[in-house]
Design a protein around this motif. Structure first.
Motif, mmCIF file in Angstrom:
data_model
loop_
_atom_site.group_PDB
_atom_site.id
_atom_site.type_symbol
_atom_site.label_atom_id
_atom_site.label_comp_id
_atom_site.label_asym_id
_atom_site.label_seq_id
_atom_site.Cartn_x
_atom_site.Cartn_y
_atom_site.Cartn_z
ATOM 1 N N VAL A 117 0.830 -1.210 0.000
ATOM 2 C CA VAL A 117 0.000 0.000 0.000
ATOM 3 C C VAL A 117 0.862 1.256 0.000
ATOM 4 O O VAL A 117 0.613 2.209 -0.754
ATOM 5 C CB VAL A 117 -0.951 -0.005 1.215
ATOM 6 C CG1 VAL A 117 -1.627 1.345 1.393
ATOM 7 C CG2 VAL A 117 -2.004 -1.102 1.051
ATOM 8 N N LEU A 118 1.897 1.294 0.826
ATOM 9 C CA LEU A 118 2.736 2.493 0.917
ATOM 10 C C LEU A 118 3.671 2.625 -0.283
ATOM 11 O O LEU A 118 3.987 3.750 -0.689
ATOM 12 C CB LEU A 118 3.502 2.509 2.229
ATOM 13 C CG LEU A 118 2.620 2.757 3.454
ATOM 14 C CD1 LEU A 118 3.434 2.711 4.740
ATOM 15 C CD2 LEU A 118 1.901 4.109 3.349
ATOM 16 N N ASP A 119 4.092 1.516 -0.865
ATOM 17 C CA ASP A 119 4.863 1.605 -2.106
ATOM 18 C C ASP A 119 4.029 2.268 -3.200
ATOM 19 O O ASP A 119 4.545 3.084 -3.987
ATOM 20 C CB ASP A 119 5.312 0.220 -2.562
ATOM 21 C CG ASP A 119 6.496 -0.327 -1.765
ATOM 22 O OD1 ASP A 119 7.099 0.456 -0.995
ATOM 23 O OD2 ASP A 119 6.800 -1.530 -1.903
ATOM 24 N N LYS A 120 2.743 1.940 -3.250
ATOM 25 C CA LYS A 120 1.846 2.571 -4.226
ATOM 26 C C LYS A 120 1.677 4.052 -3.922
ATOM 27 O O LYS A 120 1.694 4.889 -4.837
ATOM 28 C CB LYS A 120 0.486 1.868 -4.210
ATOM 29 C CG LYS A 120 -0.504 2.435 -5.218
ATOM 30 C CD LYS A 120 -0.046 2.194 -6.646
ATOM 31 C CE LYS A 120 -1.083 2.638 -7.660
ATOM 32 N NZ LYS A 120 -0.633 2.419 -9.054
ATOM 33 N N ALA A 121 1.546 4.402 -2.649
ATOM 34 C CA ALA A 121 1.407 5.811 -2.272
ATOM 35 C C ALA A 121 2.666 6.590 -2.645
ATOM 36 O O ALA A 121 2.585 7.719 -3.157
ATOM 37 C CB ALA A 121 1.124 5.931 -0.776
ATOM 38 N N ILE A 122 3.837 6.013 -2.412
ATOM 39 C CA ILE A 122 5.102 6.669 -2.764
ATOM 40 C C ILE A 122 5.161 6.922 -4.270
ATOM 41 O O ILE A 122 5.570 8.000 -4.722
ATOM 42 C CB ILE A 122 6.300 5.818 -2.294
ATOM 43 C CG1 ILE A 122 6.391 5.842 -0.766
ATOM 44 C CG2 ILE A 122 7.608 6.311 -2.923
ATOM 45 C CD1 ILE A 122 7.304 4.782 -0.187
ATOM 46 N N MET B 149 2.603 7.319 -6.238
ATOM 47 C CA MET B 149 1.643 8.379 -6.528
ATOM 48 C C MET B 149 2.167 9.751 -6.093
ATOM 49 O O MET B 149 2.025 10.739 -6.816
ATOM 50 C CB MET B 149 0.313 8.080 -5.826
ATOM 51 C CG MET B 149 -0.469 6.958 -6.451
ATOM 52 S SD MET B 149 -1.174 7.497 -8.014
ATOM 53 C CE MET B 149 -2.080 6.059 -8.528
ATOM 54 N N TRP B 150 2.759 9.827 -4.903
ATOM 55 C CA TRP B 150 3.328 11.104 -4.457
ATOM 56 C C TRP B 150 4.404 11.579 -5.420
ATOM 57 O O TRP B 150 4.502 12.771 -5.726
ATOM 58 C CB TRP B 150 3.887 10.962 -3.044
ATOM 59 C CG TRP B 150 2.855 10.766 -1.987
ATOM 60 C CD1 TRP B 150 1.598 11.308 -1.943
ATOM 61 C CD2 TRP B 150 2.971 9.956 -0.804
ATOM 62 N NE1 TRP B 150 0.928 10.885 -0.817
ATOM 63 C CE2 TRP B 150 1.742 10.055 -0.101
ATOM 64 C CE3 TRP B 150 3.986 9.154 -0.282
ATOM 65 C CZ2 TRP B 150 1.512 9.399 1.106
ATOM 66 C CZ3 TRP B 150 3.761 8.483 0.922
ATOM 67 C CH2 TRP B 150 2.535 8.610 1.605
ATOM 68 N N GLY B 151 5.226 10.638 -5.912
ATOM 69 C CA GLY B 151 6.273 11.003 -6.856
ATOM 70 C C GLY B 151 5.707 11.489 -8.177
ATOM 71 O O GLY B 151 6.166 12.506 -8.731
ATOM 72 N N MET B 152 4.706 10.793 -8.707
ATOM 73 C CA MET B 152 4.103 11.195 -9.974
ATOM 74 C C MET B 152 3.392 12.539 -9.845
ATOM 75 O O MET B 152 3.511 13.413 -10.711
ATOM 76 C CB MET B 152 3.121 10.116 -10.435
ATOM 77 C CG MET B 152 3.769 8.807 -10.839
ATOM 78 S SD MET B 152 2.545 7.508 -11.187
ATOM 79 C CE MET B 152 1.799 8.154 -12.690
ATOM 80 N N GLY B 153 2.648 12.699 -8.750
ATOM 81 C CA GLY B 153 1.948 13.966 -8.539
ATOM 82 C C GLY B 153 2.912 15.130 -8.413
ATOM 83 O O GLY B 153 2.723 16.199 -9.009
ATOM 84 N N TYR C 214 11.309 11.664 -4.256
ATOM 85 C CA TYR C 214 12.077 12.476 -5.205
ATOM 86 C C TYR C 214 12.617 11.601 -6.344
ATOM 87 O O TYR C 214 12.549 11.990 -7.527
ATOM 88 C CB TYR C 214 13.230 13.181 -4.497
ATOM 89 C CG TYR C 214 14.089 13.982 -5.445
ATOM 90 C CD1 TYR C 214 13.664 15.216 -5.928
ATOM 91 C CD2 TYR C 214 15.319 13.498 -5.871
ATOM 92 C CE1 TYR C 214 14.442 15.942 -6.820
ATOM 93 C CE2 TYR C 214 16.104 14.206 -6.760
ATOM 94 C CZ TYR C 214 15.665 15.431 -7.224
ATOM 95 O OH TYR C 214 16.434 16.141 -8.114
ATOM 96 N N ASP C 215 13.147 10.436 -6.022
ATOM 97 C CA ASP C 215 13.666 9.539 -7.058
ATOM 98 C C ASP C 215 12.558 9.142 -8.029
ATOM 99 O O ASP C 215 12.783 9.070 -9.248
ATOM 100 C CB ASP C 215 14.276 8.288 -6.426
ATOM 101 C CG ASP C 215 15.594 8.564 -5.707
ATOM 102 O OD1 ASP C 215 16.197 9.626 -5.968
ATOM 103 O OD2 ASP C 215 15.997 7.716 -4.884
ATOM 104 N N GLU C 216 11.364 8.881 -7.495
ATOM 105 C CA GLU C 216 10.230 8.537 -8.356
ATOM 106 C C GLU C 216 9.855 9.724 -9.238
ATOM 107 O O GLU C 216 9.591 9.572 -10.440
ATOM 108 C CB GLU C 216 9.036 8.103 -7.507
ATOM 109 C CG GLU C 216 7.796 7.679 -8.302
ATOM 110 C CD GLU C 216 8.014 6.398 -9.097
ATOM 111 O OE1 GLU C 216 7.385 6.262 -10.170
ATOM 112 O OE2 GLU C 216 8.793 5.530 -8.656
ATOM 113 N N ALA C 217 9.832 10.910 -8.647
ATOM 114 C CA ALA C 217 9.477 12.111 -9.402
ATOM 115 C C ALA C 217 10.460 12.369 -10.535
ATOM 116 O O ALA C 217 10.069 12.831 -11.620
ATOM 117 C CB ALA C 217 9.418 13.320 -8.463
ATOM 118 N N CYS C 218 11.724 12.069 -10.298
ATOM 119 C CA CYS C 218 12.745 12.304 -11.330
ATOM 120 C C CYS C 218 12.511 11.447 -12.574
ATOM 121 O O CYS C 218 12.957 11.808 -13.670
ATOM 122 C CB CYS C 218 14.139 12.041 -10.765
ATOM 123 S SG CYS C 218 14.736 13.351 -9.678
#
Length: 319
Positions: free
Chosen positions: A234-239, A241-245, A276-280
């Motif tokens: 669940v939290l991996d999915k949230a991370i 989503m937070w990165g994409m958003g 941040y890594d996901e957002a990048c």
């Protein structure tokens, strides 16, 4: 010179006297205790009067108020979904009728606007002109400051980031609160865990200690620390989503600082490097290299400081 900042939340109203440097000189807190409609407006006014009676009125130059909803600037009314009877409530008029001093300017803004202003004034974005504050609690909302100006939009709804479309295909589950909130708000995290528990009939992990419908986001974070596989999923999915958003917002607005606040950050602050890594992966590469991600430095008080800063700005304009 002094001003009053007021933070109206879902359960209480807090107000403080600020000097021009942002130091709190006096403070008053009252519980809403289930108050509705005009009783909440009366309580806000009473808290302001209490502070004014304890301090020389002639020194109070302006009042800033943070509300948990939308401030319709063209009508000077407020919509607050968690306060019954506040669909179009004339809070500014209510306060002005009580203080009875036209020289004291009253300014009202949404909580997400006050969050970002509070962070710029007293938090981790001091001196910045381009800041995004993502408030992740029960829901998700964003305060957006660009070139030193808070964005409001045609009907003052800028920052409804919980409605960002981040998951395909569309599902009717997104109707009440939006896609982003469905997966990555406090309520969304609890909801995803509850769904997973109902689907996994053989599960006997940490979260099995209470009925699925009673699971909260706090339970999920605690279970994650113990290595629970549902909590991790669940939290991996949230991370993600937070990165994409965050990537979408950084690509659109090119901020200097991106600040995460609200009750979920909190326990989710340790995930910011992963976010941040996901957002990048998704964001405009030059903007992503320039922006700094961090947790709020004044979380819990960001709205109150933001309300105080509203008042400070108004008192400066009047000079």
């Amino acid at each position: 010179m002094a001003v009053i900042g007021v933070d109206l939340g879902g359960t209480k109203v807090a107000a403080a006297i600020f000097d021009r440097l942002g130091n709190i000189k006096d403070k008053e807190v009252r519980l809403l205790s289930g108050a509705k409609g005009d009783k909440v407006g009366k309580l806000v006014s009473e808290v302001i009067l209490t502070l004014m009676e304890r301090n020389p009125r002639k020194h109070i130059k302006a009042i800033g108020v943070c509300v948990p909803g939308i401030v319709y600037s063209k009508k000077d009314t407020v919509w607050a979904p968690n306060i019954p009877g506040w669909d179009n409530y004339p809070l500014k008029k209510r306060i002005e009728s009580v203080i009875q001093n036209p020289k004291i300017k009253v300014s009202i803004e949404s909580d997400r606007t006050c969050y970002v202003l509070g962070e710029v004034w007293k938090g981790g974005a001091k001196g910045c002109q381009n800041v995004i504050y993502l408030a992740v609690g029960t829901g998700i909302g964003g305060g957006i400051l660009i070139d030193g100006h808070v964005l409001h939009g045609h009907s003052d709804i800028v920052g409804a980031t919980g409605w960002m479309a981040l998951q395909n295909p569309y599902h009717e589950d997104y109707i009440p609160c939006g896609c982003f909130e469905h997966f990555a708000s406090g309520n969304g995290i609890a909801l995803q865990a509850q769904k997973a528990l109902r689907c996994d009939k053989n599960y006997n992990g940490v979260l099995s200690g209470k009925p699925a419908e009673e699971i909260t986001s706090r339970d999920v974070f605690a279970a994650y620390e113990e290595g629970d596989h549902i909590a991790r999923k669940v939290l991996d999915k949230a991370i993600e989503m937070w990165g994409m958003g965050a990537a979408n917002l950084v690509s659109l607005f090119n901020p200097e600082k991106f600040i995460f606040g609200g009750g979920v950050f909190g326990p989710a602050a340790k995930f910011i490097p992963r976010i941040y890594d996901e957002a990048c992966k998704w964001g405009q590469p030059i903007s992503m290299k320039q922006v700094k991600f961090s947790a709020s430095k004044v979380d819990g008080e960001a709205a109150l400081y933001g309300a105080g800063y509203l008042a400070i700005r108004e008192s400066m304009y009047e000079q």
